[in-house]
Design a protein around this motif. Structure first.
Motif, mmCIF file in Angstrom:
data_model
loop_
_atom_site.group_PDB
_atom_site.id
_atom_site.type_symbol
_atom_site.label_atom_id
_atom_site.label_comp_id
_atom_site.label_asym_id
_atom_site.label_seq_id
_atom_site.Cartn_x
_atom_site.Cartn_y
_atom_site.Cartn_z
ATOM 1 N N HIS A 12 0.838 -1.186 0.000
ATOM 2 C CA HIS A 12 0.000 0.000 0.000
ATOM 3 C C HIS A 12 0.881 1.247 0.000
ATOM 4 N N LEU A 13 0.294 2.378 -0.338
ATOM 5 C CA LEU A 13 1.024 3.634 -0.441
ATOM 6 C C LEU A 13 0.791 4.485 0.805
ATOM 7 N N ALA A 14 1.878 4.795 1.511
ATOM 8 C CA ALA A 14 1.805 5.685 2.669
ATOM 9 C C ALA A 14 2.224 7.078 2.226
ATOM 10 N N GLN A 15 1.677 8.097 2.883
ATOM 11 C CA GLN A 15 2.075 9.475 2.587
ATOM 12 C C GLN A 15 2.109 10.271 3.873
ATOM 13 N N LEU A 16 3.085 11.159 3.940
ATOM 14 C CA LEU A 16 3.205 12.107 5.040
ATOM 15 C C LEU A 16 3.303 13.496 4.447
ATOM 16 N N ASN A 17 2.515 14.394 4.989
ATOM 17 C CA ASN A 17 2.568 15.794 4.604
ATOM 18 C C ASN A 17 2.650 16.586 5.896
ATOM 19 N N VAL A 18 3.644 17.442 6.026
ATOM 20 C CA VAL A 18 3.792 18.251 7.231
ATOM 21 C C VAL A 18 3.728 19.724 6.856
ATOM 22 N N VAL B 165 2.334 20.610 12.209
ATOM 23 C CA VAL B 165 1.349 19.536 12.173
ATOM 24 C C VAL B 165 1.627 18.557 11.030
ATOM 25 N N ALA B 166 1.105 17.349 11.183
ATOM 26 C CA ALA B 166 1.365 16.284 10.217
ATOM 27 C C ALA B 166 0.079 15.577 9.828
ATOM 28 N N ASN B 167 0.046 15.120 8.575
ATOM 29 C CA ASN B 167 -1.023 14.271 8.073
ATOM 30 C C ASN B 167 -0.364 13.011 7.537
ATOM 31 N N LEU B 168 -0.741 11.869 8.078
ATOM 32 C CA LEU B 168 -0.150 10.580 7.708
ATOM 33 C C LEU B 168 -1.273 9.618 7.367
ATOM 34 N N THR B 169 -1.272 9.120 6.117
ATOM 35 C CA THR B 169 -2.322 8.203 5.672
ATOM 36 C C THR B 169 -1.728 7.060 4.868
ATOM 37 N N VAL B 170 -2.548 6.019 4.686
ATOM 38 C CA VAL B 170 -2.190 4.881 3.847
ATOM 39 C C VAL B 170 -3.345 4.632 2.880
ATOM 40 N N TRP B 171 -2.974 4.338 1.623
ATOM 41 C CA TRP B 171 -3.938 4.131 0.543
ATOM 42 C C TRP B 171 -3.628 2.829 -0.181
ATOM 43 N N TRP C 253 5.835 6.452 0.332
ATOM 44 C CA TRP C 253 6.613 5.217 0.285
ATOM 45 C C TRP C 253 5.654 4.042 0.376
ATOM 46 N N TRP C 254 6.121 2.886 -0.048
ATOM 47 C CA TRP C 254 5.304 1.674 -0.036
ATOM 48 C C TRP C 254 5.447 0.956 1.300
ATOM 49 N N VAL C 255 4.312 0.469 1.814
ATOM 50 C CA VAL C 255 4.294 -0.305 3.063
ATOM 51 C C VAL C 255 3.545 -1.607 2.820
ATOM 52 N N GLU D 75 12.664 4.252 -1.622
ATOM 53 C CA GLU D 75 12.283 4.259 -0.213
ATOM 54 C C GLU D 75 11.531 5.518 0.210
ATOM 55 N N ALA D 76 11.640 6.589 -0.560
ATOM 56 C CA ALA D 76 11.017 7.864 -0.200
ATOM 57 C C ALA D 76 10.917 8.717 -1.459
ATOM 58 N N PHE D 77 9.707 9.113 -1.831
ATOM 59 C CA PHE D 77 9.531 9.769 -3.124
ATOM 60 C C PHE D 77 8.333 10.710 -3.133
ATOM 61 N N GLY D 78 8.250 11.486 -4.212
ATOM 62 C CA GLY D 78 7.114 12.367 -4.458
ATOM 63 C C GLY D 78 6.338 11.895 -5.676
#
Length: 162
Positions: free
Chosen positions: A4-10, A68-74, A111-113, A139-142
């Motif tokens: 799955h695709l994880a994303q972090l936006n701060v 602040v941070a937003n962390l989700t998985v898709w 990144w993929w999880v 390992e870490a991308f846009g």
């Protein structure tokens, strides 16, 4: 193993969460998060206290209450793209300069999880640091790193760090 695709936006708010300058952002957090959670392909979101109108703003970075941070998985890239660029979320994204300070460093990473993995904020911040130091890698991308990502090419706002 399915990934799955994880994303972090701060982001760093221009004012404390109870300040009128960020009221419109804070007032719409639950609404926007609710849309995300109802989207096909949504898997998981780092949750806050559950207090209405606070989202996950209490997950402070470096002890700074305005950072602040937003962390989700898709499930996949297309699901995240549809939420980001194909819903009202985009209108709030376009207004980010009203609520967030200009960031000098990269502030977004994907990144993929493995399916079922819920990343921690520390794990996500480590991925962000990797992208800041090494640029886009497996390992870490846009968005640009993902061949299957298309909507950001035509729907994203002009590039800027904010």
């Amino acid at each position: 193993m399915k990934m799955h695709l994880a994303q972090l936006n701060v982001g760093h708010l221009v004012a404390p969460t109870d300040d009128p300058r960020v009221k419109d952002f804070m007032d719409n957090l639950d609404f926007i998060n609710g849309i995300g959670k109802s989207m096909p392909g949504f898997v998981w979101m780092m949750e806050g206290s559950g207090e209405p109108g606070q989202g996950n703003t209490e997950a402070k970075i470096d002890g700074d209450p305005q950072f602040v941070a937003n962390l989700t998985v898709w499930e996949d890239v297309q699901s995240l793209e549809t939420f980001v660029w194909g819903t009202i979320h985009r209108k709030f994204y376009e207004r980010r300069a009203e609520w967030f300070e200009m960031m000098r460093e990269m502030h977004f990473v994907m990144w993929w999880v493995p399916e079922g993995h819920e990343p921690t904020l520390d794990e996500a911040l480590e991925r962000l640091t990797r992208r800041q130091q090494d640029g886009d890698t497996d390992e870490a991308f846009g968005w640009e790193w993902l061949r299957e990502a298309e909507l950001h090419k035509t729907h994203a706002c002009a590039p800027r760090v904010a």
